[in-house]
Design an enzyme around this catalytic site. Structure first.
Site, short mmCIF file in Angstrom:
data_model
loop_
_atom_site.label_atom_id
_atom_site.label_comp_id
_atom_site.label_asym_id
_atom_site.label_seq_id
_atom_site.Cartn_x
_atom_site.Cartn_y
_atom_site.Cartn_z
N PRO A 81 0.78 -1.24 0.00
CA PRO A 81 0.00 0.00 0.00
C PRO A 81 0.82 1.29 0.00
O PRO A 81 0.26 2.37 0.01
CB PRO A 81 -0.81 -0.12 1.30
CG PRO A 81 0.11 -0.85 2.22
CD PRO A 81 0.82 -1.87 1.36
N GLY A 82 2.16 1.18 0.01
CA GLY A 82 2.99 2.37 -0.11
C GLY A 82 3.86 2.69 1.08
O GLY A 82 4.48 3.75 1.13
N ALA A 83 3.96 1.77 2.04
CA ALA A 83 4.75 2.04 3.24
C ALA A 83 6.24 2.18 2.94
O ALA A 83 6.91 3.06 3.48
CB ALA A 83 4.52 0.94 4.28
N ASP A 110 2.96 -1.52 -8.78
CA ASP A 110 2.23 -2.64 -8.19
C ASP A 110 1.06 -3.02 -9.08
O ASP A 110 0.54 -2.18 -9.84
CB ASP A 110 1.71 -2.30 -6.79
CG ASP A 110 1.46 -3.54 -5.95
OD1 ASP A 110 2.25 -3.81 -5.03
OD2 ASP A 110 0.48 -4.26 -6.22
N ASP A 127 2.56 -4.64 -13.92
CA ASP A 127 3.35 -5.80 -13.49
C ASP A 127 4.83 -5.47 -13.67
O ASP A 127 5.31 -5.33 -14.80
CB ASP A 127 2.96 -7.01 -14.33
CG ASP A 127 3.67 -8.29 -13.89
OD1 ASP A 127 4.53 -8.22 -12.99
OD2 ASP A 127 3.35 -9.36 -14.45
N VAL A 128 5.54 -5.36 -12.56
CA VAL A 128 6.95 -4.98 -12.63
C VAL A 128 7.81 -6.08 -13.25
O VAL A 128 8.95 -5.82 -13.67
CB VAL A 128 7.48 -4.60 -11.22
CG1 VAL A 128 7.71 -5.84 -10.37
CG2 VAL A 128 8.75 -3.76 -11.31
N ASP A 152 9.45 -5.64 -1.89
CA ASP A 152 8.78 -6.35 -0.80
C ASP A 152 7.61 -7.14 -1.37
O ASP A 152 6.70 -7.52 -0.65
CB ASP A 152 8.28 -5.34 0.25
CG ASP A 152 7.99 -6.00 1.59
OD1 ASP A 152 8.67 -6.98 1.94
OD2 ASP A 152 7.05 -5.55 2.28
N LYS A 192 12.77 -9.23 -0.95
CA LYS A 192 12.26 -10.23 -0.02
C LYS A 192 12.23 -11.61 -0.68
O LYS A 192 11.93 -11.74 -1.85
CB LYS A 192 10.86 -9.85 0.43
CG LYS A 192 10.19 -10.89 1.34
CD LYS A 192 8.96 -10.35 2.04
CE LYS A 192 7.80 -10.17 1.10
NZ LYS A 192 6.61 -9.66 1.82
#
Length: 240
Positions: A81-83, A110, A127-128, A152, A192
């Site tokens: 969500p952008g953290a 995202d 889609d990255v 992440d 991650k």
């Protein structure tokens, strides 16, 4: 996970009332709500206006390794969500809050929607891992290049640990293609992964193009989680 973060506090305030009324909640959902309500990082993210507790994972890693410096260009993969983008905006000064420091750039990508954030350029519903997205990212970066790639991102969990780990490793491997296109020599990648049989192959791949690769597990990562991060530094752009 991203969607859970965005409605977490509303859920925590209403869940106990719903459970008392006998609404259908599984035992696993009840345990998850109880765990979240007692999680100090969840409470801290609310108090410090971060969109999700995962912000503290990046804060801890950056405090130790100083990846995000004023003036840096950063790409946040799986940003919702952008953290993590919030942390990057603060650290690289992309919102220009410190007029005496160089102003950086933050681009977030995202598949999900991402609420706007001052100092960040978001590409929602992209889609990255798709090469067609890469050119759009480059257009938003100064000179089309970045100092740091952050990831992440994770696939939707299937419930089969090794299968989920393999899916995430495959996603991370596509980041080496992205790095080849836009990461500056000497740049860094933080991604991650879930510990599994193929995580070693990801480490080997990263070691081929980065001078240093290490495993990091910040305190904000739950101890019972298979979640880890590879921190790869000193990118070596291959000459073709």
């Amino acid at each position: 996970m991203a969607l859970l973060c965005t409605w977490l506090y509303r859920s925590l305030h209403t869940s106990a009332r719903v459970l008392k009324k006998g609404k259908a909640k599984s035992a696993a959902e009840h345990r998850w709500i109880q765990r979240q309500s007692k999680d100090p990082y969840v409470k801290a993210s609310h108090n410090q206006n971060y969109r999700c507790r995962s912000a503290f994972k990046l804060l801890e890693i950056d405090d130790k390794f100083r990846l995000l410096l004023p003036g840096h260009a950063v790409v946040d993969c799986g940003a919702a969500p952008g953290a993590w983008s919030q942390v990057a905006v603060q650290r690289v000064n992309s919102a220009g809050t410190d007029p005496a420091a160089p102003r950086g750039t933050v681009v977030g990508v995202d598949l999900l929607n991402i609420a706007t954030l001052d100092g960040a350029h978001f590409l929602p519903h992209h889609d990255v891992t798709d090469p067609s997205t890469h050119s759009k990212i480059q257009d938003l970066l100064p000179g089309g290049q970045a100092h740091v790639l952050l990831s992440d991102m994770a696939p939707n969990a299937s419930g089969f640990r090794e299968l989920d780990s393999e899916k995430l490793v495959s996603m991370c491997l596509t980041l080496t293609d992205l790095a080849e296109k836009l990461l500056l020599p000497g740049g860094s990648l933080l991604c991650k992964y879930w510990d599994g049989l193929l995580s070693h192959s990801l480490q080997e791949k990263l070691s081929c193009v980065f001078g240093s690769v290490r495993t990091v597990k910040p305190n904000a990562s739950r101890k019972d989680s298979a979640e880890r991060y590879f921190l790869a530094r000193m990118y070596k752009r291959l000459i073709k």
